[in-house]
Enzyme design. Sequence first.
Site, short mmCIF file in Angstrom:
data_model
loop_
_atom_site.label_atom_id
_atom_site.label_comp_id
_atom_site.label_asym_id
_atom_site.label_seq_id
_atom_site.Cartn_x
_atom_site.Cartn_y
_atom_site.Cartn_z
N LYS A 109 0.86 -1.19 0.00
CA LYS A 109 0.00 0.00 0.00
C LYS A 109 0.88 1.23 0.00
O LYS A 109 2.02 1.18 0.47
CB LYS A 109 -0.89 0.03 1.26
CG LYS A 109 -2.11 0.88 1.12
CD LYS A 109 -3.14 0.16 0.28
CE LYS A 109 -4.51 0.75 0.35
NZ LYS A 109 -5.50 -0.24 -0.07
N1 GLU Z 1 -7.14 0.12 -3.33
C1 GLU Z 1 -7.91 -1.04 -3.61
C2 GLU Z 1 -7.95 -1.96 -2.41
O1 GLU Z 1 -7.79 -1.54 -1.28
C3 GLU Z 1 -7.49 -1.74 -4.89
C4 GLU Z 1 -6.07 -2.23 -4.91
C5 GLU Z 1 -5.61 -2.71 -6.28
O2 GLU Z 1 -6.41 -2.80 -7.20
O3 GLU Z 1 -4.41 -3.01 -6.36
O4 GLU Z 1 -8.23 -3.12 -2.52
#
Ligand code: GLU
Length: 417
Positions: A109
């Site tokens: 993240k």
């Molecule tokens: N931000 C989204 C999540 O928390 C998508 C992450 C992604 O598609 O890599 O799942």
Amino acid sequence: MAEPREDMSAFESVTFFFNEVADQVGLDDQTREVLSGTYREIRVQIPLRRDNGSVETLYGYRVQHNGARGPYKGGVRYHPSADLDEVRALAALMTWKTAVADVPFGGAKGGIKVDPTALSLTEQERMTRRFMGQVSYIVGVNRDIMAPDMNTNAQTMAWMMDAYGQRAGHSPGIVTGKPVELGGSLGRDAATGRGVVMVTNEAVSDAGTSPDRLTMAVQGFGNVGSWTARLAAADGYRVVAVSDVGGAIHNPRGLNINDLMDHLRDSGSVAGYPDSEALTNEELLELDVDVLVPAALGEVITKSNADRIKAQWVAEGANHPVTPVADRMLVDNGVVVIPDILANAGGVTVSYFEWTQNIQQFSWEEDRVNAELGKHMRTAYQQVRDYGRARSCDLRHAAFAIAVERVATAAHLRGYV
Ligand code: GLU
């Protein structure tokens, strides 16, 4: 069994769930140590030149939690609360989410601690390009792939792809959630909300009921909340309340979501929608509805309001909306909580489809994307449900257990531990 504390940080909370499950599946101490820690964490300084010529010093983060099952994967959020602890927690959740959804990624993240609503579009672009430049040596199409999250979108991904491409050459697979015109996948925009509705449909059907007999409230009307509300209404749920930062609106007879989208476009908020009464975001959570979808910030259901939640099902559209203390209270009260790592896994699942399309330089039709998403979400839900039934545990602990076992197996096969 250890007792959760309400003052735990976000990362402590995710680690708490992990440790409960590690006990349950009998994980050895060495594997537990590897899986509970993060692989790499960086903080970068982002001096941002504002349009007025002044320079503001911002900080950005990227945390890679575990890569045993594939390249690191996860979104980037722009929010004043984004700090190393929060990003670390969300990175760990991505490891468990990609494992539950069974897509071949690890977990990561990113975030920048900033209020993006205070920035112009050109300021956002400069900030995004500088962030990508500074993390570019730890990301890569086969290394770490970013995506949208809170306050970031397809445009943000387009800037990131362009900034990365200036160093590495054209690399659409470096980010997912891009504009379709630049290699984004059809269906990616709606995917998280679509996945929330798909797993909720499975859960209510297991309870012998159907969407047309149920009411729903959705907290948050960003990408996840707005798509959840639209697709849930299309499937027959009576969506009686929604909210955004401007406030909540409620109409017990049901809201016309398409009409509401027009109001949002014109006024900038769902608040003030005619034919509805105004509520606070906190009041929305406590409405007497069948299904509650928290799809906004983290930690909105806590020790102080968990006992007042009246919904039978809580589908976590947001990441980490329920604290561990509140989670126990909900479960004790008989509420079925569909955990974030299952409920909102549709986004990263279609991110996986987007990445494969980019690598193959081929694009899928939207029907195919949605059909494949349905297969992944239903399989994931059924595996979690069956695991929970076989071992008498709730969906969150079942989902974590499946995820931890999958990641531990990959880590063992690679010879990490
Ligand atoms: N931000 C989204 C999540 O928390 C998508 C992450 C992604 O598609 O890599 O799942």
